[in-house]
Design an enzyme around this catalytic site. Structure first.
Site, PDB file in Angstrom:
ATOM      1  N   GLN A 193      14.954 -15.204  -8.498  1.00  0.00           N
ATOM      2  CA  GLN A 193      15.877 -14.087  -9.731  1.00  0.00           C
ATOM      3  C   GLN A 193      15.244 -12.521  -9.138  1.00  0.00           C
ATOM      4  OE1 GLN A 193      11.058 -14.450 -11.436  1.00  0.00           O
ATOM      5  NE2 GLN A 193      12.319 -13.338 -13.427  1.00  0.00           N
TER       6      GLN A 193
ATOM      7  N   GLU B  52       2.327 -20.354 -19.912  1.00  0.00           N
ATOM      8  CA  GLU B  52       3.098 -19.937 -20.831  1.00  0.00           C
ATOM      9  C   GLU B  52       2.465 -20.864 -22.082  1.00  0.00           C
ATOM     10  OE1 GLU B  52       6.900 -19.582 -20.678  1.00  0.00           O
ATOM     11  OE2 GLU B  52       7.253 -18.883 -19.092  1.00  0.00           O
TER      12      GLU B  52
ATOM     13  N   HIS C 166       2.358  -9.086 -19.547  1.00  0.00           N
ATOM     14  CA  HIS C 166       3.466  -9.672 -18.451  1.00  0.00           C
ATOM     15  C   HIS C 166       4.703  -8.852 -18.136  1.00  0.00           C
ATOM     16  CE1 HIS C 166       5.029 -12.373 -15.953  1.00  0.00           C
ATOM     17  NE2 HIS C 166       6.440 -12.129 -16.808  1.00  0.00           N
TER      18      HIS C 166
ATOM     19  N   LYS D  37      14.652 -20.206 -12.784  1.00  0.00           N
ATOM     20  CA  LYS D  37      14.053 -21.126 -13.502  1.00  0.00           C
ATOM     21  C   LYS D  37      14.468 -22.528 -13.844  1.00  0.00           C
ATOM     22  CE  LYS D  37      11.871 -16.886 -14.730  1.00  0.00           C
ATOM     23  NZ  LYS D  37      10.523 -17.149 -15.223  1.00  0.00           N
TER      24      LYS D  37
ATOM     25  N   GLU E 102       1.873 -10.947 -10.350  1.00  0.00           N
ATOM     26  CA  GLU E 102       1.206 -10.158 -11.025  1.00  0.00           C
ATOM     27  C   GLU E 102      -0.166  -9.880  -9.965  1.00  0.00           C
ATOM     28  OE1 GLU E 102       2.423 -11.904 -14.938  1.00  0.00           O
ATOM     29  OE2 GLU E 102       1.260  -9.845 -15.739  1.00  0.00           O
TER      30      GLU E 102
ATOM     31  N   ASP F  57       6.447 -22.149 -16.429  1.00  0.00           N
ATOM     32  CA  ASP F  57       7.878 -21.978 -16.405  1.00  0.00           C
ATOM     33  C   ASP F  57       7.861 -21.307 -15.194  1.00  0.00           C
ATOM     34  OD1 ASP F  57      10.694 -21.036 -16.235  1.00  0.00           O
ATOM     35  OD2 ASP F  57       9.794 -18.959 -17.495  1.00  0.00           O
TER      36      ASP F  57
ATOM     37  N   ASP G 220      13.068 -19.847 -23.543  1.00  0.00           N
ATOM     38  CA  ASP G 220      11.989 -18.999 -23.607  1.00  0.00           C
ATOM     39  C   ASP G 220      11.741 -17.594 -23.605  1.00  0.00           C
ATOM     40  OD1 ASP G 220       9.019 -19.045 -22.153  1.00  0.00           O
ATOM     41  OD2 ASP G 220      10.418 -19.017 -20.036  1.00  0.00           O
TER      42      ASP G 220
ATOM     43  N   THR H 266      10.631 -27.204 -15.523  1.00  0.00           N
ATOM     44  CA  THR H 266       9.648 -26.442 -16.136  1.00  0.00           C
ATOM     45  C   THR H 266       8.511 -27.721 -16.203  1.00  0.00           C
ATOM     46  OG1 THR H 266      10.948 -25.291 -17.198  1.00  0.00           O
ATOM     47  CG2 THR H 266       9.036 -25.707 -18.430  1.00  0.00           C
TER      48      THR H 266
ATOM     49  N   ARG I  75      11.068 -16.246  -7.258  1.00  0.00           N
ATOM     50  CA  ARG I  75      10.768 -14.815  -7.522  1.00  0.00           C
ATOM     51  C   ARG I  75      12.169 -14.133  -6.724  1.00  0.00           C
ATOM     52  NH1 ARG I  75       9.090 -14.132 -12.415  1.00  0.00           N
ATOM     53  NH2 ARG I  75       6.589 -15.489 -11.909  1.00  0.00           N
TER      54      ARG I  75
HETATM   55 MN    MN Z   1       8.816 -17.808 -18.565  1.00  0.00          MN
END
Ligand code: MN
Length: 424
Positions: free
Chosen positions: A236, A197, A130, A249, A370, A229, A123, A253, A233
């Site tokens: 992550q 994506e 972004h 992640k 975002e 994806d 990825d 997917t 968070r």
């Molecule tokens: Mn991604």
């Protein structure tokens, strides 16, 4: 890539639903997928979407088997030939069309399956808006790291958990540590997000040790799918340094079932991202004249959400964002060339994700991170519910399309998933 008779916007199909206003799969599209009639135990097989129907590729004498890998490995002359033949077969000009009835399956009577067997998945992170938005949350004074404009940044993803649209997404558990916590803890992610994506499906591979030139890179791409994806968070944020995303992640997917070929996308090519005057020029192995001129793809990508309550109240999903892949800092050819630049071999069925597609306006950003400023400004849904991140029961639906004056609009179908509660 030249336009030919298969792109003629006046072309119509004897499959009526393909000619309907706003149809995603008109005769100019002809994306490939793998399907099986609902309730059948037979081996899945290859088909092409036409309106609300699927034409079994057996109509052309093509036996794909349960994946499209073998077809994808054939290369552009074959893909182009199959497209020409399909276009002729499905056109109103085909007087013998009634014989093909036995090869047609209504899409509603079919299960659409993962179209290729995916050996490897990477990825990328080509959405500069972004990357800047996320970077400014993590590092307000230094949002874009110094390598961003030199290297198409990417990470190796997990192929085993790539699922087709409609597969439920189980909320992952993981290790997290919030600010103020002395120690990390293990439990359900509280910050589950999506990323809008696209995915490039590799057709032709390259030999180990032999890089791919940027001018040849698109010859290796069979087509494009929608890709979500899913991202935890909170997991992550704790795990990503120093080696990048991992379990945040790899739990899932989602892909759309139909692979839209580069031939179908030919009318929607556009120039590469226009770099600011003081941005570096790509290094020679990433630079191609033709790629700069027409290496972009004007593909619009939308995200929609429907909560459990919205479903109960019979409300349609609400659109959260619409961005375009033309805002990608790196082109499709550049990411393919970069992936193979160290001699790593690509294989038919490999998947390269674009990275989150975000524009410059608030309604064009491709993640909740975002949209809600990391949960600080929750979204208001039409039911009055608030969303900082995804809740159990939420449907997240990604859609894509290409539209241009003088061309037939084509769609990608959808990549949808519903959040299922954590397994205890
Ligand atoms: Mn991604």
């Amino acid at each position: 890539m030249k336009l030919d008779e298969t792109h003629d916007p006046s072309l119509q199909s004897w499959v009526e639903s393909a000619n309907a206003e706003g149809a995603e799969f008109p005769i100019q599209n002809l994306p490939f997928g793998i399907f099986r009639r609902k309730g059948e135990r037979t081996t899945p097989r290859g088909g092409v979407a036409i309106g609300e129907q699927i034409l079994d590729l057996a109509a052309l004498g093509i036996r794909t088997g349960p994946t499209l890998n073998a077809l994808a490995a054939q290369g552009r002359p074959v893909w182009r030939g199959v497209r020409r033949e399909l276009s002729k077969l499905l056109s109103t000009k085909n007087k013998g069309y009634k014989k093909l009835g036995e090869f047609l399956v209504p899409m509603k009577d079919a299960d659409l399956l993962r179209p290729v067997s995916i050996g490897d998945y990477s990825d990328f992170y080509t959405g500069i808006h972004h990357a800047s938005n996320i970077g400014s949350m993590l590092r307000p004074d230094n949002p874009l790291l110094p390598n961003y404009k030199w290297v198409p940044i990417g990470y190796h993803g997990r192929a085993s958990s790539i699922v087709v649209s409609g597969t439920p997404i189980t909320r992952p558990k993981g290790q997290t540590k919030s600010i103020g916590q002395q120690q990390p803890s293990f439990g359900p992610s509280k910050r589950l997000d999506y990323e809008a994506e696209l995915g490039l499906v590799i057709g032709l591979g390259n030999r180990l040790g032999r890089p791919v030139a940027v001018k040849d890179a698109l010859e290796h791409v069979f087509g494009v799918v929608l890709l979500n994806d899913w991202s935890a968070r909170d997991i992550q944020a704790w795990e990503y340094q120093p080696l990048g995303p991992f379990l945040a992640k790899s739990f899932a997917t989602t892909l759309s079932p139909w692979i839209v070929t580069l031939e179908a996308l030919a009318p929607f090519r556009c120039p590469a991202f226009e770099r600011a005057p003081d941005d570096p020029k790509p290094l020679p192995y990433l630079f191609g004249e033709a790629d700069q001129r027409a290496g972009g793809f004007a593909i619009e990508v939308e995200m929609h959400l429907r909560s459990t309550k919205m479903r109960q109240d019979k409300m349609a999903p609400v659109r959260l964002s619409r961005g375009s892949f033309r805002d990608s800092y790196w082109t499709a050819a550049q990411i393919v060339a970069h992936q193979a630049s160290n001699g790593c071999n690509l294989q038919a069925g490999d998947l390269l994700g674009s990275g989150t597609i975000s524009g410059t306006t608030p309604d064009s950003v491709g993640s909740m991170m975002e949209l809600t400023a990391a949960g600080k400004n929750p979204l208001k849904l039409p039911t009055g519910e608030a969303r900082g991140f995804l809740e159990d029961g939420d449907d997240v639906i990604e859609r894509g399309r290409c539209a241009r004056e003088g061309c037939k609009t084509i769609g990608f179908g959808e990549a949808a998933g519903r959040i299922a509660p954590c397994v205890s």
